[in-house]
Design an enzyme around this catalytic site. Structure first.
Site, PDB file in Angstrom:
ATOM      1  N   LYS A 190      39.063 -20.096   5.303  1.00 19.53           N
ATOM      2  CA  LYS A 190      38.797 -18.805   5.963  1.00 19.53           C
ATOM      3  C   LYS A 190      38.628 -19.015   7.476  1.00 19.53           C
ATOM      4  O   LYS A 190      39.092 -18.203   8.277  1.00 19.53           O
ATOM      5  CB  LYS A 190      37.543 -18.147   5.371  1.00 19.53           C
ATOM      6  CG  LYS A 190      37.683 -17.635   3.952  1.00 19.53           C
ATOM      7  CD  LYS A 190      38.697 -16.518   3.757  1.00 19.53           C
ATOM      8  CE  LYS A 190      38.269 -15.210   4.372  1.00 19.53           C
ATOM      9  NZ  LYS A 190      39.212 -14.114   4.014  1.00 19.53           N
ATOM     10  N   TYR A 236      36.903 -23.560   0.712  1.00 22.25           N
ATOM     11  CA  TYR A 236      37.024 -22.096   0.867  1.00 22.25           C
ATOM     12  C   TYR A 236      36.694 -21.696   2.303  1.00 22.25           C
ATOM     13  O   TYR A 236      37.491 -21.031   2.980  1.00 22.25           O
ATOM     14  CB  TYR A 236      36.094 -21.367  -0.116  1.00 22.25           C
ATOM     15  CG  TYR A 236      35.867 -19.912   0.253  1.00 22.25           C
ATOM     16  CD1 TYR A 236      36.908 -18.991   0.201  1.00 22.25           C
ATOM     17  CD2 TYR A 236      34.609 -19.452   0.679  1.00 22.25           C
ATOM     18  CE1 TYR A 236      36.713 -17.653   0.557  1.00 22.25           C
ATOM     19  CE2 TYR A 236      34.400 -18.129   1.036  1.00 22.25           C
ATOM     20  CZ  TYR A 236      35.457 -17.239   0.970  1.00 22.25           C
ATOM     21  OH  TYR A 236      35.269 -15.919   1.336  1.00 22.25           O
ATOM     22  N   THR A 283      34.302 -14.053   6.286  1.00 25.39           N
ATOM     23  CA  THR A 283      33.030 -14.347   5.634  1.00 25.39           C
ATOM     24  C   THR A 283      32.046 -15.031   6.581  1.00 25.39           C
ATOM     25  O   THR A 283      32.460 -15.717   7.521  1.00 25.39           O
ATOM     26  CB  THR A 283      33.286 -15.278   4.423  1.00 25.39           C
ATOM     27  OG1 THR A 283      32.049 -15.762   3.930  1.00 25.39           O
ATOM     28  CG2 THR A 283      34.145 -16.481   4.794  1.00 25.39           C
ATOM     29  N   ASP A 284      30.759 -14.874   6.286  1.00 25.59           N
ATOM     30  CA  ASP A 284      29.742 -15.586   7.078  1.00 25.59           C
ATOM     31  C   ASP A 284      29.779 -17.102   6.823  1.00 25.59           C
ATOM     32  O   ASP A 284      29.210 -17.879   7.588  1.00 25.59           O
ATOM     33  CB  ASP A 284      28.339 -15.030   6.798  1.00 25.59           C
ATOM     34  CG  ASP A 284      27.902 -15.161   5.337  1.00 25.59           C
ATOM     35  OD1 ASP A 284      28.713 -15.605   4.498  1.00 25.59           O
ATOM     36  OD2 ASP A 284      26.736 -14.807   5.035  1.00 25.59           O
ATOM     37  N   GLU A 285      30.464 -17.528   5.746  1.00 23.98           N
ATOM     38  CA  GLU A 285      30.455 -18.962   5.407  1.00 23.98           C
ATOM     39  C   GLU A 285      31.147 -19.822   6.461  1.00 23.98           C
ATOM     40  O   GLU A 285      30.961 -21.034   6.490  1.00 23.98           O
ATOM     41  CB  GLU A 285      31.112 -19.194   4.040  1.00 23.98           C
ATOM     42  CG  GLU A 285      30.403 -18.445   2.941  1.00 23.98           C
ATOM     43  CD  GLU A 285      30.638 -19.002   1.545  1.00 23.98           C
ATOM     44  OE1 GLU A 285      31.199 -20.095   1.419  1.00 23.98           O
ATOM     45  OE2 GLU A 285      30.229 -18.331   0.590  1.00 23.98           O
TER      46      GLU A 285
HETATM   47  P1  NAD Z   1      38.439 -11.254  -4.927  1.00 21.75           P
HETATM   48  O1  NAD Z   1      38.676 -12.681  -5.308  1.00 21.75           O
HETATM   49  O2  NAD Z   1      37.667 -10.365  -5.830  1.00 21.75           O
HETATM   50  O3  NAD Z   1      39.855 -10.533  -4.674  1.00 21.75           O
HETATM   51  C1  NAD Z   1      40.906 -11.146  -3.983  1.00 21.75           C
HETATM   52  C2  NAD Z   1      42.171 -10.334  -4.232  1.00 21.75           C
HETATM   53  O4  NAD Z   1      43.241 -10.964  -3.518  1.00 21.75           O
HETATM   54  C3  NAD Z   1      42.588 -10.264  -5.703  1.00 21.75           C
HETATM   55  O5  NAD Z   1      42.951  -8.956  -6.051  1.00 21.75           O
HETATM   56  C4  NAD Z   1      43.796 -11.188  -5.781  1.00 21.75           C
HETATM   57  O6  NAD Z   1      44.726 -10.833  -6.775  1.00 21.75           O
HETATM   58  C5  NAD Z   1      44.374 -11.056  -4.371  1.00 21.75           C
HETATM   59  N1  NAD Z   1      45.170 -12.236  -3.984  1.00 21.75           N
HETATM   60  C6  NAD Z   1      44.801 -13.522  -4.060  1.00 21.75           C
HETATM   61  N2  NAD Z   1      45.811 -14.328  -3.647  1.00 21.75           N
HETATM   62  C7  NAD Z   1      46.834 -13.507  -3.294  1.00 21.75           C
HETATM   63  C8  NAD Z   1      48.146 -13.729  -2.804  1.00 21.75           C
HETATM   64  N3  NAD Z   1      48.599 -14.969  -2.589  1.00 21.75           N
HETATM   65  N4  NAD Z   1      48.921 -12.665  -2.531  1.00 21.75           N
HETATM   66  C9  NAD Z   1      48.477 -11.399  -2.745  1.00 21.75           C
HETATM   67  N5  NAD Z   1      47.248 -11.131  -3.236  1.00 21.75           N
HETATM   68  C10 NAD Z   1      46.437 -12.165  -3.508  1.00 21.75           C
HETATM   69  O7  NAD Z   1      37.799 -11.322  -3.485  1.00 21.75           O
HETATM   70  P2  NAD Z   1      36.644 -10.420  -2.835  1.00 21.75           P
HETATM   71  O8  NAD Z   1      35.340 -10.975  -3.218  1.00 21.75           O
HETATM   72  O9  NAD Z   1      36.961  -9.005  -3.065  1.00 21.75           O
HETATM   73  O10 NAD Z   1      36.881 -10.788  -1.289  1.00 21.75           O
HETATM   74  C11 NAD Z   1      37.837 -10.067  -0.532  1.00 21.75           C
HETATM   75  C12 NAD Z   1      37.867 -10.628   0.873  1.00 21.75           C
HETATM   76  O11 NAD Z   1      36.575 -10.514   1.467  1.00 21.75           O
HETATM   77  C13 NAD Z   1      38.222 -12.114   0.951  1.00 21.75           C
HETATM   78  O12 NAD Z   1      39.020 -12.320   2.081  1.00 21.75           O
HETATM   79  C14 NAD Z   1      36.881 -12.818   1.102  1.00 21.75           C
HETATM   80  O13 NAD Z   1      37.023 -14.022   1.810  1.00 21.75           O
HETATM   81  C15 NAD Z   1      36.110 -11.789   1.908  1.00 21.75           C
HETATM   82  N6  NAD Z   1      34.642 -11.788   1.710  1.00 21.75           N
HETATM   83  C16 NAD Z   1      34.098 -11.747   0.466  1.00 21.75           C
HETATM   84  C17 NAD Z   1      32.713 -11.681   0.315  1.00 21.75           C
HETATM   85  C18 NAD Z   1      32.075 -11.610  -1.040  1.00 21.75           C
HETATM   86  O14 NAD Z   1      30.850 -11.689  -1.132  1.00 21.75           O
HETATM   87  N7  NAD Z   1      32.813 -11.424  -2.117  1.00 21.75           N
HETATM   88  C19 NAD Z   1      31.896 -11.682   1.451  1.00 21.75           C
HETATM   89  C20 NAD Z   1      32.496 -11.759   2.715  1.00 21.75           C
HETATM   90  C21 NAD Z   1      33.863 -11.791   2.837  1.00 21.75           C
HETATM   91  O1  DAU Z   2      28.687 -15.407   1.980  1.00 21.77           O
HETATM   92  C1  DAU Z   2      29.853 -14.726   1.649  1.00 21.77           C
HETATM   93  C2  DAU Z   2      30.506 -15.398   0.455  1.00 21.77           C
HETATM   94  O2  DAU Z   2      29.712 -15.065  -0.683  1.00 21.77           O
HETATM   95  C3  DAU Z   2      31.963 -14.967   0.249  1.00 21.77           C
HETATM   96  O3  DAU Z   2      32.719 -15.368   1.354  1.00 21.77           O
HETATM   97  C4  DAU Z   2      32.521 -15.579  -1.035  1.00 21.77           C
HETATM   98  O4  DAU Z   2      33.823 -15.093  -1.260  1.00 21.77           O
HETATM   99  C5  DAU Z   2      31.619 -15.188  -2.192  1.00 21.77           C
HETATM  100  O5  DAU Z   2      32.073 -15.804  -3.371  1.00 21.77           O
HETATM  101  C6  DAU Z   2      30.169 -15.589  -1.910  1.00 21.77           C
HETATM  102  O6  DAU Z   2      30.041 -17.038  -1.917  1.00 21.77           O
HETATM  103  P1  DAU Z   2      28.791 -17.764  -2.623  1.00 21.77           P
HETATM  104  O7  DAU Z   2      29.201 -19.135  -2.957  1.00 21.77           O
HETATM  105  O8  DAU Z   2      27.548 -17.577  -1.832  1.00 21.77           O
HETATM  106  O9  DAU Z   2      28.666 -16.847  -3.956  1.00 21.77           O
HETATM  107  P2  DAU Z   2      28.383 -17.226  -5.494  1.00 21.77           P
HETATM  108  O10 DAU Z   2      28.141 -15.942  -6.203  1.00 21.77           O
HETATM  109  O11 DAU Z   2      29.401 -18.145  -6.022  1.00 21.77           O
HETATM  110  O12 DAU Z   2      26.995 -17.997  -5.391  1.00 21.77           O
HETATM  111  C7  DAU Z   2      25.844 -17.399  -4.843  1.00 21.77           C
HETATM  112  C8  DAU Z   2      24.733 -18.435  -4.863  1.00 21.77           C
HETATM  113  O13 DAU Z   2      24.387 -18.706  -6.232  1.00 21.77           O
HETATM  114  C9  DAU Z   2      25.140 -19.781  -4.283  1.00 21.77           C
HETATM  115  O14 DAU Z   2      24.003 -20.361  -3.653  1.00 21.77           O
HETATM  116  C10 DAU Z   2      25.523 -20.606  -5.510  1.00 21.77           C
HETATM  117  C11 DAU Z   2      24.601 -20.076  -6.579  1.00 21.77           C
HETATM  118  N1  DAU Z   2      25.130 -20.080  -7.959  1.00 21.77           N
HETATM  119  C12 DAU Z   2      26.364 -19.552  -8.179  1.00 21.77           C
HETATM  120  C13 DAU Z   2      26.893 -19.524  -9.439  1.00 21.77           C
HETATM  121  C14 DAU Z   2      28.283 -18.959  -9.702  1.00 21.77           C
HETATM  122  C15 DAU Z   2      24.360 -20.562  -8.998  1.00 21.77           C
HETATM  123  O15 DAU Z   2      23.216 -21.018  -8.786  1.00 21.77           O
HETATM  124  N2  DAU Z   2      24.878 -20.527 -10.245  1.00 21.77           N
HETATM  125  C16 DAU Z   2      26.124 -20.034 -10.523  1.00 21.77           C
HETATM  126  O16 DAU Z   2      26.550 -20.046 -11.712  1.00 21.77           O
END
Ligand code: NAD
Ligand code: DAU
Length: 351
Positions: A161, A157, A132-134
């Protein structure tokens, strides 16, 4: 036939990656390893679950011995590692799961790959870690995250990562494990669990519930349609250079409040409500602890070196996402009621 282990394939991004690989590469055997936490939902893969080149394995990456056994019995050639605890708010209320899954789980996979591939010829195997970019921390008003930006994670988180990224690189430098990494910005699209900003807001607007905006809604995120992330993962898995990192982003920055206002306008239109109806649901709430102000990605490396670019403009992608959530009411109801967690028992255990 190559066998690819996709971890976290029942989650949001993982399910799109599984679907893409299953349909585009019929000669690959895809093993989806997922423990089905609250975020894992096999209904996300209902359309491909009977494909001959797909197999689901319910397992926890925290269990090192189990992970080793899976590598042995399936003769894994490549790994695309997405399994993680992914929600920042949950990492604030409950950090330990993030340490176990994101750090220990990743090391278990690295150890298993190292043991299984120790006699393999160079360039034959690949361990692709999705991050992730975080990990880069928080930007001020200007600037971008580059691949060379120093790590500065600020939530449990992102710290978990960042640790996993360091360990993946350490296994490359120390043991010669053939790794590649990418760090992506915020994804949105179908099958995202409605705890994240966009699906949570769609669901709340649909049910006339308040839309919680943290702080003043000034925080900025760089949004990317999930299928565009999956297409970048495909390119990097096949053509990325071993040991390298690629940043992926939409070049698409939005302040949360402006994004939600746009979403409200789309929802009013789709639900045939008076313009302005949904905006009245916006409710400013207590800020997230340690809330990162701004993320923005420089994705020029993956664009120039691998020819990747996003396929959709944000307005189009958001409208498509809204349409998907509104026409997949059963999916949303099952997720919000918890019924989706019975799908594995019903579809798999009875076989
Ligand atoms: P998600 O939470 O939707 O899915 C995570 C999956 O991992 C789920 O299916 C869960 O059951 C599985 N999992 C969790 N713990 C586990 C364990 N101990 N063993 C086996 N499986 C397990 O996540 P996502 O949003 O699809 O993100 C996927 C990946 O991409 C993550 O590594 C996250 O850090 C990265 N990522 C997410 C975003 C985003 O915006 N969602 C952006 C950049 C990177
Ligand atoms: O940047 C990549 C990341 O983006 C991934 O690595 C994470 O897995 C993914 O969850 C996401 O993280 P964020 O914290 O940015 O996403 P979230 O949707 O939780 O929040 C997006 C923005 O909105 C953040 O600034 C927090 C804000 N927010 C979020 C929620 C859930 C609100 O204002 N209200 C809310 O209820």
């Amino acid at each position: 036939m190559k066998t690819i282990l996709i971890t976290g394939g029942a989650g949001f991004i993982g399910s799109h990656v599984v679907r893409l690989f299953i349909s585009k590469y019929p000669k690959y055997k895809i093993i989806n390893l997922d423990n089905l936490t609250y975020a894992g939902n096999l209904e996300n893969l209902r359309d491909i679950e009977k494909m001959p080149n797909y197999e689901f394995v319910k397992a926890d990456i925290i269990e090192g011995v189990t992970v080793m056994e899976i590598f042995k019995s399936y003769h894994i050639d490549g790994v695309i590692h997405l399994a993680a605890e992914s929600h920042v708010d949950r990492s604030i209320s409950s950090p330990m799961e993030f340490i176990y899954t994101n750090i220990i789980g990743t090391v278990n996979l690295l150890n298993a790959a190292r043991a299984a591939w120790k006699d393999s010829p160079e360039n034959d195997k690949r361990f692709y870690h999705i991050s992730t970019d975080e990990v880069y921390g928080s930007l001020g008003e200007t600037g971008l995250f580059h691949e060379t930006t120093a790590y500065d994670p600020r939530s449990p988180y992102s710290a978990s990562k960042a640790s996993s990224d360091h360990l993946v690189r350490a296994y490359f430098h120390t043991f010669g494990l053939p790794v590649v990494l990418s760090n992506c910005s915020n994804n949105y699209g179908p099958f995202q669990f409605p705890e994240k900003l966009i699906p949570l807001s769609i669901n709340n607007i649909k049910h006339n519930n308040p839309i919680p905006i943290y702080g003043k809604g000034e925080n900025v995120r760089d949004w990317l349609y999930v299928e565009d992330h999956a297409s970048a993962i495909d390119l990097i898995y096949h053509r990325g250079i071993t040991g390298e990192t690629y940043n992926i982003g939409g070049n698409n920055e939005w302040q949360n409040i402006n994004l939600i206002r746009l979403l409200c306008r789309i929802m009013d239109k789709k639900l045939e409500r008076e313009p302005g109806t949904s905006e009245r649901l916006i409710t400013f709430v207590k800020d997230r602890a340690g809330h990162d102000l701004r993320y923005a990605i420089d994705s020029s490396k993956v664009r120039k070196e691998l020819g990747w670019k996003p396929s959709l403009k944000f307005e189009e992608g958001l409208e498509k996402t809204v349409e998907w959530y509104l026409s997949n009411e059963e999916w949303l109801t099952n997720v919000t009621s918890g019924a989706y967690q019975k799908y594995y028992d019903e579809q798999y255990l009875k076989r």
